[in-house]
Structure formats: structure tokens, C-alpha cells
Design an enzyme around this catalytic site. Structure first.
Site, PDB file in Angstrom:
ATOM      1  N   LYS A 229    -104.463 -70.586  76.558  1.00 17.59           N
ATOM      2  CA  LYS A 229    -103.179 -71.446  76.219  1.00 17.59           C
ATOM      3  C   LYS A 229    -102.826 -72.396  77.301  1.00 17.59           C
ATOM      4  O   LYS A 229    -102.972 -71.977  78.653  1.00 17.59           O
ATOM      5  CB  LYS A 229    -101.932 -70.936  75.758  1.00 17.59           C
ATOM      6  CG  LYS A 229    -102.286 -70.342  74.531  1.00 17.59           C
ATOM      7  CD  LYS A 229    -100.908 -69.652  73.657  1.00 17.59           C
ATOM      8  CE  LYS A 229    -101.124 -69.671  72.170  1.00 17.59           C
ATOM      9  NZ  LYS A 229     -99.944 -68.980  71.521  1.00 17.59           N
ATOM     10  N   ARG A 263    -104.346 -61.171  70.431  1.00 16.78           N
ATOM     11  CA  ARG A 263    -104.865 -62.186  69.559  1.00 16.78           C
ATOM     12  C   ARG A 263    -105.808 -63.136  70.393  1.00 16.78           C
ATOM     13  O   ARG A 263    -105.317 -63.968  71.218  1.00 16.78           O
ATOM     14  CB  ARG A 263    -103.994 -63.066  68.683  1.00 16.78           C
ATOM     15  CG  ARG A 263    -104.590 -64.221  67.759  1.00 16.78           C
ATOM     16  CD  ARG A 263    -103.462 -64.958  67.058  1.00 16.78           C
ATOM     17  NE  ARG A 263    -104.022 -65.914  66.074  1.00 16.78           N
ATOM     18  CZ  ARG A 263    -104.440 -67.221  66.393  1.00 16.78           C
ATOM     19  NH1 ARG A 263    -104.134 -67.564  67.862  1.00 16.78           N
ATOM     20  NH2 ARG A 263    -105.011 -68.180  65.724  1.00 16.78           N
TER      21      ARG A 263
END
Length: 300
Positions: A229, A263
Site C-alpha cells: 500500500k 491479507r
């Protein structure tokens, strides 16, 4: 209301233990994901991706068909289901041993995925805020529910980062929603602090540093999604494709602060992070001394 001993998930009648952290592998069927390498086109690529998840040790597959990157284009529920259907059918028919989660904020999509394809978990980035029918739907379906923190929508969240106290505000958000879900009879709730959603770069790192505070009040399983991210690649001045090393470092910090589910796009490195964390886990550093969890010995 809250159960600190709640270390299993009921996935379509199969109990998955969270005594040790597990990995959720991402299957991305959106055409516009922020991480272009994760996009899947065609059945051969899909089967290759699923085989990789299983080979590398993923415990759950998380399938998403709606890009939640900042400023992402909105798509209809019909288009979301159209994108999901081929993947869910292959997973149901050819890989029944792999539990499946669907990443959606729409109750209609959640119900369809569970009833038509036997999906075992719903992962809702909006925490129920974008569809008032989501909580009652989850209660009827009786599947585990990932409750994520986000303000606004994927299109507007970037401008909603004003907090009195970041962690206390997130706790208030979770307490209210977990109470609603519990009253409806939802049994398995997983908390996702929502890294990258409605948070600045600095707030993401504050949240990670203080993440263990969440379980002081709400001892429910924590899911962490930091894989490649912007909190990694913007800080380091790299691209998402170059952000694996930074992701692995964040996974180590997340595990130390109580994460039970990682995740990820890259399963093998996350599994390795868990193995290394578990090798360290029997030992605790207190007051400058190593304390052994299973003995009375200590070493200066």
C-alpha cells in the site's frame, strides 16, 4: 459481549483456528487495482494464482471485484457480480478445500456469493456504512464478517482524515458496530483497522504503532491489510511493485501488535514472517532481560 478466547472461525461448518496467525491471499478481479501485477485476466491466470496461494500456504482466499483505491471508479452491483462469478465458480468447483472470502460492501452481492457459490466470509471495507442491509444480511447468512474502519467512500475517503484521537475514534467506531452486530446474532466478527482508508501517511504509522490498544478494549481477531500500500511505497519513494520488502517489515510489526490475519498479495513472504515471529514468540524482553514464556529462566 466480547470474547477474548474467540480464536476460531466457522467457515461453512469448518473451524479455522486463529491460535496462530494465518494468511489471507488476495485474488484481484478488478481491472483497475492500484497494484497492476495483481490483476488477473483469464481462467489460466486465475488457476495459476489459486495454485500459488495453496502452494505457499494461504488459509483463505479473498476475492475482490470492486477497486477501493482512492478515487476508484464506482461500478454497479451487477457488474461486480459479473466480474466475481467466473472466479467463484472455479473456486467452488475445483478448489473446495480453500475457504473463500468476498470483498464487498453490498448486501446483495454478499447474499448472492454465499448462497450461489458457498462463500464462507464477507470482507466489508465500509463496516456496513455503505449498505444499511449488510448487518441483517450477515446475521441471516451466519458467516464471519470482517468489519473495517473507513470514513466516506473510496471516492471521498482521502478528505476525511480529521480525528480527535485516531485510535480512540476508531475504537468508538468499532464498539458501536460490534454492539449492533452482536445484538443481531452475528458470531464471528474480525476487526480491520483500515490501513490506507481515511488516514494520512502519518496516521497509518500511528495506527500501527498503537494497534495493540484496540484489543485492550475489543479482544476480537485483528486482520491487517498493508500489502504494497501507499504507506509503504510513498514513504520509501518506490512503486507498489517495489514495496514487498517494506510490506514484510510492516507484517512483523503487525504480528507483534496482535494481528491474527495478514491479507496479502504475496503469500510466501507473509508465511515466512509468521514463522519468524513464532520463533521469537516464546521470549519476551522486559526491563532489559529476556524472559522465557515456558520456563522460569531469564538471561541478562
Amino acid at each position: 459481549m466480547y470474547r477474548p478466547d474467540h480464536l476460531t472461525l466457522n467457515l461453512s461448518g469448518k473451524l479455522l483456528s486463529l491460535e496462530r496467525p494465518i494468511v489471507m491471499g488476495i485474488i484481484n478481479v478488478t481491472p483497475d487495482s492500484f497494484y497492476s501485477t495483481s490483476r488477473i485476466a483469464g481462467e489460466s491466470e486465475l488457476r495459476e494464482r489459486i495454485d500459488t496461494l495453496l502452494r505457499e500456504g494461504a488459509s483463505i482466499a479473498d476475492v475482490g471485484a470492486y477497486s477501493s483505491r482512492p478515487g476508484a471508479e464506482d461500478v454497479s452491483s451487477q457488474e461486480e457480480m459479473r466480474r466475481l462469478a467466473p472466479t467463484l465458480q472455479i473456486l467452488r468447483d475445483e478448489y473446495p478445500e480453500l475457504p473463500v472470502s468476498v470483498d464487498t460492501f453490498r448486501a446483495e452481492v454478499a447474499r448472492w456469493a454465499v448462497q450461489e457459490y458457498g462463500v464462507a466470509m464477507i470482507n466489508d471495507i465500509s463496516g456496513g456504512a455503505l449498505d444499511p442491509e449488510m448487518y441483517t444480511t450477515i446475521a441471516e447468512l451466519q458467516v464471519p464478517y470482517v468489519l473495517m474502519h473507513m470514513r466516506g467512500t473510496p471516492q471521498t475517503m482521502g478528505g476525511q482524515t480529521d480525528y480527535r484521537d485516531l485510535v480512540l475514534d476508531i475504537l468508538d467506531y468499532f464498539i458501536e458496530r460490534v454492539g449492533q452486530l452482536t445484538e443481531l446474532g452475528v458470531h464471528d466478527v474480525i476487526l480491520d483497522p483500515g490501513f490506507g482508508f481515511s488516514k494520512t501517511l502519518e496516521q497509518n504509522y500511528e495506527l500501527l504503532a498503537r494497534m495493540s490498544d484496540l484489543q485492550t478494549v475489543l479482544p476480537l481477531p485483528l486482520l491487517v491489510g498493508v500489502s504494497r500500500k501507499s504507506m509503504v511505497y510513498r514513504l520509501l519513494g518506490v512503486t507498489p511493485e517495489e514495496a514487498l520488502n517494506g510490506t514484510s517489515i510492516l507484517h512483523a510489526f503487525a504480528l507483534e501488535r496482535g494481528a491474527k490475519i495478514l491479507r496479502v498479495h504475496d503469500v510466501a513472504p507473509a508465511v515466512e514472517a509468521i514463522r519468524i515471529y513464532e520463533a521469537m514468540h516464546p521470549y519476551e524482553l522486559k526491563d532489559g532481560a529476556i524472559h522465557y514464556a515456558h520456563t522460569n529462566k531469564s538471561k541478562l
